[in-house]
Design a protein around this motif. Structure first.
Motif, short mmCIF file in Angstrom:
data_model
loop_
_atom_site.label_atom_id
_atom_site.label_comp_id
_atom_site.label_asym_id
_atom_site.label_seq_id
_atom_site.Cartn_x
_atom_site.Cartn_y
_atom_site.Cartn_z
N GLN A 66 -70.77 45.44 7.94
CA GLN A 66 -70.54 46.39 6.86
C GLN A 66 -71.03 45.83 5.53
O GLN A 66 -71.66 46.53 4.73
N VAL A 67 -70.75 44.56 5.29
CA VAL A 67 -71.17 43.92 4.03
C VAL A 67 -72.69 43.88 3.94
O VAL A 67 -73.28 44.10 2.88
N PHE A 68 -73.35 43.59 5.07
CA PHE A 68 -74.82 43.55 5.07
C PHE A 68 -75.39 44.92 4.69
O PHE A 68 -76.34 45.00 3.89
N ILE A 73 -77.91 48.40 0.52
CA ILE A 73 -77.81 49.57 -0.36
C ILE A 73 -77.75 49.14 -1.82
O ILE A 73 -78.43 49.69 -2.69
N GLY A 74 -76.92 48.12 -2.09
CA GLY A 74 -76.77 47.62 -3.45
C GLY A 74 -78.02 46.98 -3.98
O GLY A 74 -78.22 46.89 -5.20
N LEU A 75 -78.91 46.53 -3.10
CA LEU A 75 -80.17 45.92 -3.52
C LEU A 75 -81.22 46.99 -3.79
O LEU A 75 -81.90 46.97 -4.83
N ILE A 76 -81.35 47.93 -2.87
CA ILE A 76 -82.43 48.91 -2.95
C ILE A 76 -82.23 49.92 -4.08
O ILE A 76 -83.16 50.20 -4.85
N CYS A 77 -81.03 50.47 -4.18
CA CYS A 77 -80.82 51.56 -5.15
C CYS A 77 -81.02 51.10 -6.60
O CYS A 77 -81.83 51.69 -7.33
N PRO A 78 -80.33 50.05 -7.08
CA PRO A 78 -80.59 49.62 -8.46
C PRO A 78 -82.00 49.06 -8.66
O PRO A 78 -82.60 49.22 -9.73
N MET A 79 -82.55 48.37 -7.63
CA MET A 79 -83.88 47.80 -7.76
C MET A 79 -84.92 48.88 -8.01
O MET A 79 -85.89 48.68 -8.75
N SER A 80 -84.71 50.05 -7.41
CA SER A 80 -85.68 51.13 -7.57
C SER A 80 -85.71 51.69 -8.99
O SER A 80 -86.62 52.43 -9.35
N SER A 81 -84.70 51.32 -9.80
CA SER A 81 -84.69 51.81 -11.19
C SER A 81 -85.89 51.31 -11.97
O SER A 81 -86.40 52.01 -12.86
N SER A 170 -74.05 53.34 -4.68
CA SER A 170 -73.94 51.91 -4.36
C SER A 170 -73.08 51.19 -5.38
O SER A 170 -72.33 50.27 -5.05
N VAL A 171 -73.16 51.60 -6.65
CA VAL A 171 -72.34 51.02 -7.70
C VAL A 171 -70.90 51.50 -7.58
O VAL A 171 -69.94 50.74 -7.76
N ALA A 172 -70.75 52.79 -7.24
CA ALA A 172 -69.41 53.40 -7.19
C ALA A 172 -68.56 52.84 -6.07
O ALA A 172 -67.36 52.62 -6.24
N ASN A 173 -69.16 52.60 -4.91
CA ASN A 173 -68.38 52.29 -3.72
C ASN A 173 -68.58 50.89 -3.16
O ASN A 173 -67.84 50.47 -2.28
N GLY A 174 -69.60 50.17 -3.63
CA GLY A 174 -69.89 48.86 -3.06
C GLY A 174 -68.77 47.86 -3.23
O GLY A 174 -68.29 47.26 -2.26
N GLU A 186 -61.01 35.35 -0.19
CA GLU A 186 -62.31 35.26 0.45
C GLU A 186 -63.29 36.31 -0.06
O GLU A 186 -64.41 36.41 0.40
N ARG A 187 -62.88 37.04 -1.09
CA ARG A 187 -63.64 38.20 -1.54
C ARG A 187 -64.90 37.85 -2.31
O ARG A 187 -65.94 38.50 -2.18
N ALA A 188 -64.85 36.82 -3.14
CA ALA A 188 -65.95 36.55 -4.07
C ALA A 188 -67.25 36.23 -3.36
O ALA A 188 -68.32 36.70 -3.73
N THR A 189 -67.18 35.40 -2.32
CA THR A 189 -68.39 35.03 -1.60
C THR A 189 -69.06 36.25 -1.00
O THR A 189 -70.27 36.42 -1.07
N VAL A 190 -68.25 37.12 -0.41
CA VAL A 190 -68.78 38.31 0.22
C VAL A 190 -69.35 39.26 -0.83
O VAL A 190 -70.45 39.79 -0.69
N LEU A 191 -68.60 39.46 -1.93
CA LEU A 191 -69.05 40.36 -2.97
C LEU A 191 -70.33 39.86 -3.61
O LEU A 191 -71.19 40.64 -4.00
N GLY A 192 -70.48 38.54 -3.67
CA GLY A 192 -71.69 37.98 -4.26
C GLY A 192 -72.92 38.30 -3.45
O GLY A 192 -74.01 38.43 -3.99
N PHE A 193 -72.79 38.44 -2.16
CA PHE A 193 -73.93 38.75 -1.32
C PHE A 193 -73.96 40.27 -1.05
O PHE A 193 -74.80 40.72 -0.35
N TYR A 194 -73.20 40.93 -1.73
CA TYR A 194 -73.40 42.40 -1.74
C TYR A 194 -74.82 42.61 -2.02
O TYR A 194 -75.46 43.25 -2.19
#
Length: 455
Positions: A66-68, A73-81, A170-174, A186-194
């Motif tokens: 799920q995190v992957f 999603i979090g990479l592609i959507c903002p990157m396309s800006s 991606s920003v709203a729900n990631g 354990e949240r920070a490590t996972v959120l960082g690789f969002y």
């Protein structure tokens, strides 16, 4: 049936209240509440302790899958800006318009990254995260076709703006999804690789209502208000958190500075590297690897330590109990790197020093992004856990609006002041904000309590 539920039902019977639904599938819902009049009892649906259906206790393989997906999603959507930034000159020439007009397409996209979460966060609470993700990502994908085939600059701006709106899911729900899947430590490590849990509980609620005809259930912690009321409430909460909490306002301003600087640099990379250094289009595109390399290296080095530092500070300073402020120490690295990178890049470009010298400054710029963004996002989630979506939306709104609008004026600023003083202006602002993570580490809890937001 869990003992707690049995005791509660026994007490209800002693009080003379009906015990509707007690003979059917009681696992997974907690206390019963009697409605007034002849209405059926409304029972609250929640996870049991270490419930297998609770996303926190899903197998790691499923959680990290799920995190992957969230990461992609979090990479592609903002990157396309800003993906078209290397081709701004080509696009403006094809449409017979100015570069500034083309930057307007980026402005529309980035502004929507801030506005969209105000709608999509409460929509995910109403309909579940999965359908909100799927519908918006489908529309985001479809919007790329008319954007690519746009016959004029006006339609290009419109479709790019709509892309930003749908991509903002991606920003709203990631961040909320990661919050639902992982415990605080354990949240920070996972959120960082969002908040995947509300998907799951909604399905559980529907199943129980089918199995217990006429019985009503309510998801714990989820409002029964209508969608438009939720959108209004989410927007109101986001504004309250943003403007009433000094820590949130300051750190969101920090993020806004990074966003506006980032998009200002990216939209001017073409003119910097082609006009001053003679790069061709391919080489200009490769120059974006400078900040990207700093970003990735820092993510690999720093992000894994956010949880470790948090847990260590909780153990040594607060009897094992964590505080949101324990997320902030690593932000000080970015606080130092940001102004240094801006002064370095601005003045080496101004005097046209060898390109590796100028591009090296972008390594520190990428490092500052990761250091500040990851720590602050984790801080928001920890400080406003039950209202994390609103806190994240508040930060996203401010940084996206500022980050979208400021680049429109930067070309005029550069023309008037040059790259040295033009980027130094951003550097001075970054230097003023440098002490913020350290100050909030020491005084953040006191400020949160003093300026508590009534939500």
């Amino acid at each position: 049936m869990p003992q707690q539920q049995t005791d509660e039902r026994t007490q209800l019977l002693k009080n003379g209240r009906p015990n509707a639904g007690s003979n059917n599938n009681d696992a997974g819902h907690s206390s019963a509440q009697a409605d007034s009049g002849d209405e059926a009892d409304v029972e609250t649906v929640d996870f049991e302790t270490e419930d297998d259906e609770d996303p926190h206790y899903w197998p790691n393989s499923i959680r990290y899958l799920q995190v992957f997906l969230i990461f992609i999603i979090g990479l592609i959507c903002p990157m396309s800006s800003s993906i078209f930034a290397p081709g701004i000159d080509t696009i403006s020439s094809a449409f017979g318009t100015s570069n500034q007009a083309v930057i307007g397409a980026q402005t529309g996209f980035v502004c929507m990254l801030g506005i969209g979460p105000l709608f999509f966060a409460p929509m995910s609470e109403t309909f579940g995260r999965r359908p909100v993700f799927l519908i918006n990502l489908t529309l985001f994908t479809l919007m790329q076709i008319p954007s690519a085939l746009a016959p004029n600059i006006a339609s290009f701006i419109v479709f790019r703006t709509l892309s930003g709106l749908f991509g903002s899911v991606s920003v709203a729900n990631g961040g909320g999804t990661v919050s639902d899947l992982f415990q605080t430590h354990e949240r920070a490590t996972v959120l960082g690789f969002y908040l995947l849990g509300t998907i799951v509980l909604q399905q559980k609620k529907e199943r129980l209502e089918k199995e217990n005809e006429g019985k009503k259930y309510k998801i714990k912690g989820v409002s029964d208000m209508g969608l438009f009321q939720k959108i209004s409430g989410n927007s109101t909460r986001a504004c309250k958190i943003l403007f009433q909490q000094p820590v949130v306002l300051t750190m969101s301003t920090y993020q806004a500075l990074i966003f506006s600087t980032m998009y200002s640099l990216y939209t001017n990379f073409s003119s910097i590297w082609s006009d001053l250094y003679g790069f061709d289009t391919t080489e200009v595109a490769l120059s974006y690897l400078g900040p990207a390399t700093g970003f990735i290296l820092t993510a690999c080095i720093i992000v894994p330590f956010i949880d470790r530092i948090y847990n260590n500070l909780a153990k040594t300073r607060n009897n094992g109990k964590g505080k949101p402020e324990y997320r902030l120490p690593l932000a000080n690295i970015g606080a130092i790197c940001l102004p240094v990178s801006l002064f370095w890049f601005g003045w080496t470009v101004e005097y046209q020093k060898p390109w590796p010298v100028s591009l090296s400054a972008m390594l520190l710029f990428g490092a500052s992004q990761v250091s500040i963004f990851n720590t602050v996002q984790n801080y928001y989630i920890d400080a406003f856990e039950s209202m994390a979506a609103s806190a994240l939306a508040a930060g996203a709104f401010l940084r996206s609006m500022v980050g979208g609008i400021v680049p429109l004026f930067v070309p005029m600023l550069i023309d008037k002041l040059g790259y040295g003083w033009g980027l130094s202006l951003f550097g001075f602002l970054a230097a003023i904000l440098t002490p913020a993570p350290l100050l909030f580490y020491w005084y953040g809890e006191r400020l949160r309590q003093k300026f508590a937001v009534d939500l």
